[in-house]
Design an enzyme around this catalytic site. Structure first.
Site, PDB file in Angstrom:
ATOM      1  N   ASP A 153     -10.850  -7.826   8.007  1.00 21.81           N
ATOM      2  CA  ASP A 153     -12.226  -7.515   7.607  1.00 21.81           C
ATOM      3  C   ASP A 153     -13.061  -8.789   7.530  1.00 21.81           C
ATOM      4  O   ASP A 153     -14.205  -8.834   7.982  1.00 21.81           O
ATOM      5  CB  ASP A 153     -12.252  -6.751   6.277  1.00 21.81           C
ATOM      6  CG  ASP A 153     -11.986  -5.256   6.473  1.00 21.81           C
ATOM      7  OD1 ASP A 153     -11.987  -4.795   7.630  1.00 21.81           O
ATOM      8  OD2 ASP A 153     -11.778  -4.556   5.480  1.00 21.81           O
ATOM      9  N   ASP A 179      -3.959 -17.721   1.781  1.00 23.40           N
ATOM     10  CA  ASP A 179      -5.134 -18.304   1.138  1.00 23.40           C
ATOM     11  C   ASP A 179      -5.761 -19.366   2.040  1.00 23.40           C
ATOM     12  O   ASP A 179      -6.989 -19.453   2.156  1.00 23.40           O
ATOM     13  CB  ASP A 179      -4.816 -18.848  -0.266  1.00 23.40           C
ATOM     14  CG  ASP A 179      -3.569 -19.715  -0.323  1.00 23.40           C
ATOM     15  OD1 ASP A 179      -2.689 -19.578   0.545  1.00 23.40           O
ATOM     16  OD2 ASP A 179      -3.470 -20.548  -1.245  1.00 23.40           O
ATOM     17  N   ASP A 186      -5.411  -6.379   6.069  1.00 27.11           N
ATOM     18  CA  ASP A 186      -6.603  -5.654   5.635  1.00 27.11           C
ATOM     19  C   ASP A 186      -7.696  -6.660   5.261  1.00 27.11           C
ATOM     20  O   ASP A 186      -8.846  -6.573   5.714  1.00 27.11           O
ATOM     21  CB  ASP A 186      -6.240  -4.782   4.432  1.00 27.11           C
ATOM     22  CG  ASP A 186      -7.354  -3.848   4.004  1.00 27.11           C
ATOM     23  OD1 ASP A 186      -8.313  -3.656   4.794  1.00 27.11           O
ATOM     24  OD2 ASP A 186      -7.281  -3.300   2.890  1.00 27.11           O
ATOM     25  N   TYR A 191       0.824  -1.214   0.000  1.00 23.76           N
ATOM     26  CA  TYR A 191       0.000   0.000   0.000  1.00 23.76           C
ATOM     27  C   TYR A 191       0.856   1.262   0.000  1.00 23.76           C
ATOM     28  O   TYR A 191       0.401   2.318  -0.431  1.00 23.76           O
ATOM     29  CB  TYR A 191      -0.944   0.028   1.215  1.00 23.76           C
ATOM     30  CG  TYR A 191      -2.081  -0.976   1.161  1.00 23.76           C
ATOM     31  CD1 TYR A 191      -2.269  -1.800   0.057  1.00 23.76           C
ATOM     32  CD2 TYR A 191      -2.975  -1.097   2.219  1.00 23.76           C
ATOM     33  CE1 TYR A 191      -3.302  -2.721   0.018  1.00 23.76           C
ATOM     34  CE2 TYR A 191      -4.016  -2.012   2.183  1.00 23.76           C
ATOM     35  CZ  TYR A 191      -4.172  -2.823   1.078  1.00 23.76           C
ATOM     36  OH  TYR A 191      -5.208  -3.732   1.050  1.00 23.76           O
ATOM     37  N   LYS A 251       2.696 -15.543   2.733  1.00 26.78           N
ATOM     38  CA  LYS A 251       2.673 -16.345   1.502  1.00 26.78           C
ATOM     39  C   LYS A 251       4.127 -16.656   1.180  1.00 26.78           C
ATOM     40  O   LYS A 251       4.645 -16.286   0.111  1.00 26.78           O
ATOM     41  CB  LYS A 251       1.961 -15.556   0.400  1.00 26.78           C
ATOM     42  CG  LYS A 251       1.681 -16.361  -0.857  1.00 26.78           C
ATOM     43  CD  LYS A 251       0.543 -17.362  -0.750  1.00 26.78           C
ATOM     44  CE  LYS A 251       0.397 -18.163  -2.026  1.00 26.78           C
ATOM     45  NZ  LYS A 251      -0.697 -19.159  -1.969  1.00 26.78           N
TER      46      LYS A 251
HETATM   47 MG   LIG Z   1      -4.622 -20.967  -3.020  1.00 25.59          MG
HETATM   48 MG   LIG Z   2     -10.201  -2.827   5.174  1.00 23.13          MG
END
Ligand SMILES: [Mg+2]
Ligand SMILES: [Mg+2]
Lengths: 354, 354
Positions: free
Chosen positions: A249, A221, A245, A142, A189
């Site tokens: 959420d 994931d 983020d 970000y 990851k």
């Molecule tokens: Mg995957």
């Molecule tokens: Mg958010």
């Protein structure tokens, strides 16, 4: 103890929910012999309307010298719907986070048995869910370098992390895990990303300093599945900015209402406490908004002041209102109470009037 | 029609589930007058054991010249648990995706009423859920430049997208939306990322070519909530590589079993069809694995051959087994049927013997 708190009421429902937190803090002060003083400052649409600036210098100065910031919400449709607007309410909060060097966003996920029916998940999956997510807030993709080539045919975003950025938030997460169920899950990851491999290396190295904390590692994931399939496996989750983020959420919907969820942002300077909900302008001034997200943010502030008993009393009061059916319209559309009545009830509980 | 299919049985439960798909394809061939021929090839741990190479050249050559690839699963613990292993089964699949230029991974999310009880979500949220996720598979941060500085104190991953990469998958997603409920949701983070803004620009421009498709845009953090809160709002989701990895895995748990979920990967060359589950080595050879993920992948292959009726017959057969309680152990631990029996039942249904 004496504590000076910068209060930023902000926009929309920000003022009315934050006022309930002030009520609650004052009741705690009286009961436990603390003196809370408040410095009211402007930010957001409210600040633009009054000063032309979404974050006046005075606000930053106040925040820097007080012991904590209690913030309501930010944003107003008259700016969102105007693509030509040069100043936007949200710029105020982004700039304040930067000024206070708030590098860690902390979100506890708490489930209340009396609200299981509001959750999208089945009750069975909700039992014993109690986690807290540490999201890195100032680094990663970000904030990395962005490019768009001259022809406008290729874009890029760079994700960068340094050991220092990872270590400082990892220490906070490990310390909290020691106070909790002593489990820390790094979400990354690392099978694909170099930055994730750096996160993993740093956390592996720090783990020896926190030998009582069990550390595990989960790909993002898989984490997005596990938060739904088996959320009670998590105690403290630590993760980088963008993954945080997304999964914070995702996890926030488990409780059944965004209106209940508090957060803290801590860093090198003064810490900031705010509900995760937005300014919800349609409800502003109607005394119908849920003040619990703000009140539990105030409880996190009490923890930050090391007033652990006091924070627990606030949480107990909140749990009591929820299980007694003293709830706002978002929780029960038929039988409900006003924002200020919920604040009064929690104050009265703390003052042992109930 | 004549179609030549490369079959890669792969590792673990890969062979036994894929064999059920072959049964089903042969039944379809007989009933509808198609001739399916199969070229069996090696990949993964199986290929390492037999040739030392996780993706022998012969396999690539076969894939390139056949009409489609039907693939089982990949991976074996003897390689996962050996950090010194130089060749790994997974390298085979990554290299094959590259060789076939498979740029789009397509995952339908289907909910079966008789399996609502297995879903972590309440039944109410599952009604009318029927979406398909288009995930870009060859670009973005997973494939961008990675750096680690000399001191090992700073790491980076670059996320890059070009208009061409976005357009080619967006066309596929728009076309599928035209065949479905005519809604396309682009999941991005355009408020923060330059690459997301490029995705949004490209999709906005293409939208005029698909005037019958309603397009909306959703930030990825909101999407991670909406997939749980209100999944039926989605028809076709289009997104970049990493966001697709996270939200397609999240969405895949809604149905109640990963064993049911198929996928297709399409690109410039031959398309590849595989269940989303892994090689599940603990179950290998026991005739207990769920073959539905593979069989529905074969149905996606029939769609790819434009054998739409045939694909629908396979889906009807699958729905019939599930609602009749003809299920494997992962779906019902008490009353269940073997992998091969499920394959036989689906074949018999197609041959009108049931
Ligand atoms: Mg995957
Ligand atoms: Mg958010």
């Amino acid at each position: 103890m004496k504590k000076n708190i910068t209060v930023i009421l902000g926009d929309g429902i920000g003022p009315e929910v934050t006022q309930q937190s002030i009520k609650v803090l004052n009741a705690i002060g009286e009961q436990y012999g603390h003196q809370f003083t408040y410095s009211y400052q402007l930010m957001g649409a409210d600040a633009i309307d009054k000063t032309g600036n979404p974050l006046p210098d005075e606000t930053v100065e106040s925040c820097l010298k007080t012991d904590a910031v209690l913030f309501g919400a930010i944003g107003h449709p008259k700016y969102d719907n105007d693509p030509t607007a040069k100043v936007r309410p949200e710029q105020g909060l982004l700039k304040l986070r930067k000024s206070l060097q708030l590098f860690a966003n902390i979100r506890p996920i708490t489930i209340y048995p009396s609200l299981h029916h509001l959750s999208p998940l089945k009750s069975k999956a909700l039992e014993d869910v109690d986690m807290v997510i540490y999201r890195e807030l100032t680094g990663g993709i970000y904030f990395g370098k962005k490019t768009l080539n001259k022809e406008g045919t290729q874009a890029s975003d760079d994700c960068v992390y340094t050991i220092e950025e990872i270590e400082r938030i990892a220490h906070l997460a490990f310390k909290n895990a020691q106070q909790r169920r002593k489990k820390l899950t790094l979400v990354d990851k690392a099978n694909v990303l170099e930055t994730s491999r750096l996160w993993r290396k740093v956390v592996q190295q720090l783990a020896s300093q926190y030998a009582d904390v069990a550390v595990d590692y989960m790909f993002v994931d898989n984490a997005s599945m596990q938060i739904i399939l088996n959320p009670k496996q998590f105690d403290v989750i630590l993760t980088e900015n963008m993954f945080g983020d997304i999964i914070s959420d995702e996890a926030s919907v488990l409780s059944g209402s965004l209106g209940l969820a508090p957060s803290a942002s801590v860093g090198k300077g003064t810490a900031l406490f705010e509900p995760i909900h937005g300014s919800y302008p349609q409800a502003a001034g109607k005394d119908i908004a849920n003040p619990i997200g703000s009140i539990l943010s105030a409880a996190m502030m009490l923890d930050h002041f090391e007033m652990y008993n006091e924070a627990q009393v606030v949480r107990n009061a909140v749990a009591w209102t929820l299980q007694s059916g003293f709830v706002t319209k978002d929780i029960d559309p038929i039988n409900n109470y006003s924002t200020s009545t919920i604040g009064d009830l929690i104050r009265d509980f703390i003052e042992n009037k109930l």
